[in-house]
Design an enzyme around this catalytic site. Structure first.
Site, PDB file in Angstrom:
ATOM      1  N   LYS A  22       0.987  -1.480  -0.088  1.00 22.18           N
ATOM      2  CA  LYS A  22       0.141   0.261  -0.107  1.00 22.18           C
ATOM      3  C   LYS A  22       0.804   1.202  -0.048  1.00 22.18           C
ATOM      4  O   LYS A  22       0.714   2.012  -0.675  1.00 22.18           O
ATOM      5  CB  LYS A  22      -0.771  -0.068   1.120  1.00 22.18           C
ATOM      6  CG  LYS A  22      -1.718   1.315   1.366  1.00 22.18           C
ATOM      7  CD  LYS A  22      -2.749   1.530   2.641  1.00 22.18           C
ATOM      8  CE  LYS A  22      -1.814   1.345   3.861  1.00 22.18           C
ATOM      9  NZ  LYS A  22      -1.725   3.153   4.749  1.00 22.18           N
ATOM     10  N   ASN A  23       2.243   0.887   1.127  1.00 24.89           N
ATOM     11  CA  ASN A  23       2.927   2.655   0.843  1.00 24.89           C
ATOM     12  C   ASN A  23       3.650   2.972  -0.462  1.00 24.89           C
ATOM     13  O   ASN A  23       4.325   3.718  -0.327  1.00 24.89           O
ATOM     14  CB  ASN A  23       3.015   2.818   2.777  1.00 24.89           C
ATOM     15  CG  ASN A  23       2.179   3.304   3.857  1.00 24.89           C
ATOM     16  OD1 ASN A  23       1.438   2.884   3.567  1.00 24.89           O
ATOM     17  ND2 ASN A  23       2.636   2.076   4.996  1.00 24.89           N
ATOM     18  N   ARG A  94      -5.330  10.423   4.340  1.00 25.64           N
ATOM     19  CA  ARG A  94      -3.970  11.690   4.781  1.00 25.64           C
ATOM     20  C   ARG A  94      -2.852  11.573   3.688  1.00 25.64           C
ATOM     21  O   ARG A  94      -1.957  12.466   3.225  1.00 25.64           O
ATOM     22  CB  ARG A  94      -3.191  11.699   5.958  1.00 25.64           C
ATOM     23  CG  ARG A  94      -4.110  10.403   6.840  1.00 25.64           C
ATOM     24  CD  ARG A  94      -2.843  10.640   7.767  1.00 25.64           C
ATOM     25  NE  ARG A  94      -1.366  11.568   8.111  1.00 25.64           N
ATOM     26  CZ  ARG A  94      -1.584  12.807   8.193  1.00 25.64           C
ATOM     27  NH1 ARG A  94      -3.199  12.661   8.781  1.00 25.64           N
ATOM     28  NH2 ARG A  94      -0.951  13.546   8.419  1.00 25.64           N
ATOM     29  N   CYS A 118      -4.744  12.363  12.827  1.00 27.75           N
ATOM     30  CA  CYS A 118      -5.680  11.051  12.835  1.00 27.75           C
ATOM     31  C   CYS A 118      -5.485  10.680  14.354  1.00 27.75           C
ATOM     32  O   CYS A 118      -5.057  10.664  14.961  1.00 27.75           O
ATOM     33  CB  CYS A 118      -5.595   9.986  12.161  1.00 27.75           C
ATOM     34  SG  CYS A 118      -3.469   9.694  12.198  1.00 27.75           S
ATOM     35  N   ARG A 123       0.476  14.544  13.388  1.00 27.36           N
ATOM     36  CA  ARG A 123       1.174  14.391  12.002  1.00 27.36           C
ATOM     37  C   ARG A 123       0.749  15.320  11.114  1.00 27.36           C
ATOM     38  O   ARG A 123       0.308  15.409   9.988  1.00 27.36           O
ATOM     39  CB  ARG A 123       0.228  13.256  10.873  1.00 27.36           C
ATOM     40  CG  ARG A 123       0.264  11.856  12.072  1.00 27.36           C
ATOM     41  CD  ARG A 123      -0.023  10.509  11.650  1.00 27.36           C
ATOM     42  NE  ARG A 123      -0.264  10.133  10.427  1.00 27.36           N
ATOM     43  CZ  ARG A 123      -0.726   9.105   9.944  1.00 27.36           C
ATOM     44  NH1 ARG A 123      -1.295   8.444   9.825  1.00 27.36           N
ATOM     45  NH2 ARG A 123       0.541   8.611   8.469  1.00 27.36           N
ATOM     46  N   ASP A 306       4.841   0.477  11.931  1.00 30.49           N
ATOM     47  CA  ASP A 306       3.387  -0.033  11.654  1.00 30.49           C
ATOM     48  C   ASP A 306       3.225  -1.621  11.959  1.00 30.49           C
ATOM     49  O   ASP A 306       2.153  -2.297  11.714  1.00 30.49           O
ATOM     50  CB  ASP A 306       3.180   0.362  10.303  1.00 30.49           C
ATOM     51  CG  ASP A 306       3.310   1.241   9.647  1.00 30.49           C
ATOM     52  OD1 ASP A 306       3.091   1.974   8.112  1.00 30.49           O
ATOM     53  OD2 ASP A 306       2.747   2.366  10.695  1.00 30.49           O
ATOM     54  N   ILE A 328       7.680   7.066  16.961  1.00 26.94           N
ATOM     55  CA  ILE A 328       7.815   7.666  15.563  1.00 26.94           C
ATOM     56  C   ILE A 328       6.194   8.716  16.125  1.00 26.94           C
ATOM     57  O   ILE A 328       6.216   9.534  15.383  1.00 26.94           O
ATOM     58  CB  ILE A 328       7.701   6.930  14.454  1.00 26.94           C
ATOM     59  CG1 ILE A 328       9.043   5.467  14.678  1.00 26.94           C
ATOM     60  CG2 ILE A 328       6.937   7.004  13.047  1.00 26.94           C
ATOM     61  CD1 ILE A 328       9.492   6.433  14.151  1.00 26.94           C
ATOM     62  N   ARG A 398      -8.634  -0.562   4.594  1.00 25.66           N
ATOM     63  CA  ARG A 398      -7.943   0.563   4.344  1.00 25.66           C
ATOM     64  C   ARG A 398      -6.996   0.164   3.505  1.00 25.66           C
ATOM     65  O   ARG A 398      -5.335  -0.057   2.747  1.00 25.66           O
ATOM     66  CB  ARG A 398      -7.750   1.281   4.790  1.00 25.66           C
ATOM     67  CG  ARG A 398      -8.313   2.290   5.783  1.00 25.66           C
ATOM     68  CD  ARG A 398      -9.037   3.253   6.121  1.00 25.66           C
ATOM     69  NE  ARG A 398      -7.308   4.467   5.383  1.00 25.66           N
ATOM     70  CZ  ARG A 398      -6.940   5.340   5.650  1.00 25.66           C
ATOM     71  NH1 ARG A 398      -6.894   5.936   7.235  1.00 25.66           N
ATOM     72  NH2 ARG A 398      -5.735   5.722   5.297  1.00 25.66           N
TER      73      ARG A 398
HETATM   74  C1  EPZ Z   1       4.316   6.826   6.780  1.00 26.45           C
HETATM   75  O1  EPZ Z   1       3.475   7.959   6.860  1.00 26.45           O
HETATM   76  C2  EPZ Z   1       2.901   6.015   6.063  1.00 26.45           C
HETATM   77  N1  EPZ Z   1       2.088   5.996   5.965  1.00 26.45           N
HETATM   78  C3  EPZ Z   1       2.963   5.123   8.029  1.00 26.45           C
HETATM   79  O2  EPZ Z   1       2.257   4.120   7.567  1.00 26.45           O
HETATM   80  C4  EPZ Z   1       3.618   4.979   8.855  1.00 26.45           C
HETATM   81  O3  EPZ Z   1       3.062   4.444   9.985  1.00 26.45           O
HETATM   82  C5  EPZ Z   1       5.085   5.946   8.753  1.00 26.45           C
HETATM   83  O4  EPZ Z   1       4.818   7.111   7.649  1.00 26.45           O
HETATM   84  C6  EPZ Z   1       5.582   6.183   9.737  1.00 26.45           C
HETATM   85  O5  EPZ Z   1       6.569   4.859   8.417  1.00 26.45           O
HETATM   86  C7  EPZ Z   1       1.697   6.113   4.554  1.00 26.45           C
HETATM   87  O6  EPZ Z   1       3.389   5.855   3.641  1.00 26.45           O
HETATM   88  C8  EPZ Z   1       1.657   6.240   3.342  1.00 26.45           C
HETATM   89  P1  EPZ Z   1       6.224  10.426   9.088  1.00 26.45           P
HETATM   90  P2  EPZ Z   1       3.909   9.748   6.861  1.00 26.45           P
HETATM   91  O7  EPZ Z   1       6.448  11.324   7.977  1.00 26.45           O
HETATM   92  O8  EPZ Z   1       4.507   9.931   6.292  1.00 26.45           O
HETATM   93  C9  EPZ Z   1       6.053  13.521  11.618  1.00 26.45           C
HETATM   94  C10 EPZ Z   1       0.539   2.686   8.086  1.00 26.45           C
HETATM   95  O9  EPZ Z   1      -0.314   2.622   9.546  1.00 26.45           O
HETATM   96  N2  EPZ Z   1       6.130  14.371  11.365  1.00 26.45           N
HETATM   97  O10 EPZ Z   1       7.390   9.559   8.684  1.00 26.45           O
HETATM   98  O11 EPZ Z   1       3.086  10.713   7.239  1.00 26.45           O
HETATM   99  C11 EPZ Z   1       5.241  12.485  12.327  1.00 26.45           C
HETATM  100  O12 EPZ Z   1       4.223  13.430  12.873  1.00 26.45           O
HETATM  101  C12 EPZ Z   1       1.168   4.114   8.134  1.00 26.45           C
HETATM  102  O13 EPZ Z   1      -0.108   2.088   6.380  1.00 26.45           O
HETATM  103  C13 EPZ Z   1       6.576  16.157  11.619  1.00 26.45           C
HETATM  104  O14 EPZ Z   1       6.310  16.108  12.864  1.00 26.45           O
HETATM  105  O15 EPZ Z   1       4.355   9.265   8.405  1.00 26.45           O
HETATM  106  C14 EPZ Z   1       5.575  11.301  13.036  1.00 26.45           C
HETATM  107  O16 EPZ Z   1       5.811  11.507  14.242  1.00 26.45           O
HETATM  108  C15 EPZ Z   1      -0.153   5.070   9.152  1.00 26.45           C
HETATM  109  N3  EPZ Z   1       5.848  16.792  10.447  1.00 26.45           N
HETATM  110  C16 EPZ Z   1       7.073  11.176  12.196  1.00 26.45           C
HETATM  111  O17 EPZ Z   1       6.696  11.976  11.692  1.00 26.45           O
HETATM  112  C17 EPZ Z   1       5.955  16.418   8.912  1.00 26.45           C
HETATM  113  O18 EPZ Z   1       6.206  17.175   7.909  1.00 26.45           O
HETATM  114  C18 EPZ Z   1       6.927  10.257  10.998  1.00 26.45           C
HETATM  115  O19 EPZ Z   1       6.125  10.913  10.156  1.00 26.45           O
HETATM  116  C19 EPZ Z   1       6.085  15.382   8.765  1.00 26.45           C
HETATM  117  C20 EPZ Z   1       6.174  14.517   9.661  1.00 26.45           C
END
Ligand code: EPZ
Length: 420
Positions: A22-23, A94, A118, A123, A306, A328, A398
Site C-alpha cells: 500500500k505505502n 491523509r 488522525c 501528523r 506499523d 514515531i 484500507r
Molecule cells: C508513513 O506515514 C506511512 N504512510 C505510515 O503508515 C507509517 O506509519 C509512517 O510513514 C512511519 O513509518 C504512508 O507511507 C502512506 P512520517 P507518514 O511523515 O509519512 C512527524 C500505515 O499504517 N512529522 O514518516 O505520514 C510525524 O508526526 C501508515 O500504513 C512531522 O512532525 O509518517 C511522525 O511523528 C500509518 N512533520 C513522524 O514525523 C512532518 O512534516 C514520522 O511521520 C512530517 C512528519
C-alpha cells in the site's frame, strides 16, 4: 458496517501470498501526475486507500482505470490537470498530501486540503511545506487548505529535522522537474521511498541515493510514461509472520521480499519462532513457548511502527515482561484498551507500554480505531478463547487485501459479517 468474527484456538498452517505494498503504491500512483502519457502499474493491491487515491487522481483530471482482479492500474495524466484536492477527498486518506509536490512541479500551483490529524497522532506536514518553500514555492495556509505557488521550483539543499516518509516522497517528486539539483538530507530510507525513486528514474528522472539518508535529485525537463510493478507489502508480510508465531502454526509466506524484513525477522527469532527465508518467501514456525522481547519503533531499517500493535499481541501471551517503546507517533497505543478487555496485562506510561504475558486471552466484541490496531485485534482473536468480533473493519480494508480470506485459507475460523 462490516464486522470480522473469529473463533480462536486454531494454529495457522499452509501458504499465503502477499499483496503489493500500500505505502509504495500510493506515492507511485500519484507520481503519474508528473508526466504525460499512460502509465501501467502491476501488483497493485485492491484496497480502500487505492480506490481513494484513484478517486482523487480522477478528480484532478487524470484518467484512471483499475482492473482489481488483475491487480493492474492504468493512469493517463496527459489531459487538463486541475490544481485543487478538496477536503472531502483528502479527509478520507491523509496520504493525499502527496499530490502537493507533483501539482506544484507540473502546474506551478496547487491547493490541497490540509490532512488534519488522525487517531495515532497530530501528523503535521510542516516539513513537507518547509522543503517546498526552500525550493522557491510561496506557501499560504487558509481556510483549511495549503496553497502553494512557484513560477519554477529550483533545486535546494534540504535537511529534515525529523525522518518523514511522505515528506521525503513529496519533495523527491517535486524535485524531479525543478531547475538544478536538490539534496534531501536525513531522508527516509524505507523501501517504499526506494520503490518510488525506481519508478521516477524509469520515467526519466535522475535520482541517486534512494534508500540512504542523503538523496540527490537532478531536475529534468519532463518525464515519460512507465510500466512498473509494485513491491510486496512488508507490513502485511510481518503481520502474517506474527500470526504464524502467535498461533504456534507453520506458515509459508510467498511473494514477499525478505530483504525488507531484517528487524521483524530478528525480533521474531528472539521470541523463539523458527524462521527460514528464500528469495521471495519466508517460512515461520511458531514456538511452543513464546519468549518476551523488548522492541523500540524506529525509522527504517529499525523496527517498523506499523508492526508495533501486531507485535504487542504476541507479547501479551509471551512468558515474562516486555517493553514496547513507540518513538514515531505520540498516540499509537489505542489498541491497548481493547487488548485489555480481552485479558491482556498492559501498562502504558507515555510512549512506553509494559506487557506482562498472560496464559491466554478471552474473546470479546472489540472496536478497531485505525488500520494497524484493527490488524492487531484480528490477531488477538485468532488465539483468544471463544469468539471475538472486530467492529469498524473499514479500517482494516484500507490496508489489507481480503485479510479474512487469507486467514481462512490458513485454517482460521474467521468470517466477515456484513451488516445491512
Ligand atoms: C508513513 O506515514 C506511512 N504512510 C505510515 O503508515 C507509517 O506509519 C509512517 O510513514 C512511519 O513509518 C504512508 O507511507 C502512506 P512520517 P507518514 O511523515 O509519512 C512527524 C500505515 O499504517 N512529522 O514518516 O505520514 C510525524 O508526526 C501508515 O500504513 C512531522 O512532525 O509518517 C511522525 O511523528 C500509518 N512533520 C513522524 O514525523 C512532518 O512534516 C514520522 O511521520 C512530517 C512528519
Amino acid at each position: 458496517m462490516d464486522r470480522i468474527r473469529i473463533e480462536g484456538g486454531r494454529p495457522l498452517k499452509g501458504v499465503v501470498e502477499i499483496s503489493g505494498a500500500k505505502n509504495a503504491a500510493l506515492p507511485i500512483l500519484i507520481s503519474s501526475l508528473l508526466g504525460t502519457g499512460c502509465n501501467v502499474y502491476r501488483n497493485v493491491p485492491d484496497l480502500r486507500d487505492i480506490h481513494s487515491t484513484l478517486d482523487l487522481l480522477n478528480h484532478l483530471g487524470a484518467d484512471c482505470r483499475l482492473n482489481a482482479a488483475a491487480h493492474e492500474v492504468t493512469i493517463c495524466a496527459d489531459g487538463l490537470i486541475h490544481p485543487e484536492a478538496p477536503y472531502d477527498l483528502v479527509r478520507k486518506m491523509r496520504a493525499s498530501i502527496l499530490v502537493l509536490g507533483p501539482l506544484v512541479a507540473r502546474l506551478k500551483t496547487a491547493r490541497v486540503s490540509l490532512p488534519g490529524g488522525c487517531a495515532i497522532g497530530a501528523r503535521p506536514i510542516n516539513l513537507h511545506l518547509k522543503g517546498l518553500s526552500e525550493m522557491g514555492a510561496r506557501i499560504e495556509l487558509q481556510h483549511g487548505y495549503v496553497e502553494a505557488k512557484a513560477d519554477h521550483l529550483k533545486g535546494a539543499d534540504i535537511y529534515f529535522d525529523l525522518v518523514t516518509v511522505t515528506g521525503t516522497e513529496n519533495l523527491m517528486m517535486a524535485a524531479t522537474l525543478a531547475d538544478g539539483t536538490t539534496v534531501l538530507r536525513n531522508a527516509a530510507r524505507e523501501p517504499e521511498v526506494s520503490a518510488l525513486a525506481d519508478t521516477l528514474n524509469a520515467m526519466g528522472a535522475r535520482i541517486e541515493g534512494a534508500g540512504t539518508s542523503v538523496i540527490t535529485i537532478h531536475g529534468v525537463e519532463s518525464l515519460h510514461p512507465v510500466k512498473f510493478r509494485i513491491i510486496p507489502d512488508r507490513i502485511e508480510t510481518g503481520t502474517f509472520m506474527v500470526a504464524a508465531a502467535l498461533t504456534r502454526g507453520d506458515v509459508e509466506i510467498v511473494g514477499c521480499e525478505p530483504g525488507h524484513l531484517d528487524a521483524i525477522i530478528h525480533k521474531l527469532r528472539l521470541t523463539g519462532a523458527r524462521i527460514d527465508t528464500g528469495p521471495d518467501r519466508v517460512r515461520v514456525i511458531g514456538p511452543e513457548t513464546i519468549h518476551s522481547v523488548d522492541i523500540k519503533t524506529l525509522p527504517y531499517p529499525g523496527f517498523p511502527t506499523d508492526m508495533q500493535a501486531q507485535f504487542m499481541v504476541l507479547m501479551s501471551v509471551a512468558q515474562g515482561l516486555s517493553l514496547i517503546s513507540e518513538t514515531i507517533f505520540e498516540n499509537r497505543f489505542i489498541h491497548v484498551s481493547e487488548l485489555r478487555r480481552m485479558g491482556a496485562d498492559i501498562t502504558v506510561s507515555g510512549n512506553a507500554a509494559l506487557i506482562k504475558g498472560v496464559p491466554k486471552l478471552s474473546g470479546a466484541p472489540v472496536m478497531a480505531s485505525d488500520l494497524r490496531a484493527s490488524a492487531c485485534l484480528v490477531l488477538a482473536g485468532l488465539i483468544a478463547e471463544g469468539v471475538t468480533e472486530v467492529q469498524r473493519v473499514y479500517h482494516l480494508d484500507r490496508g489489507y487485501e481480503a485479510m479474512e480470506k487469507k486467514f481462512q485459507a490458513l485454517g482460521a475460523a474467521i468470517e466477515r459479517v456484513r451488516d445491512g
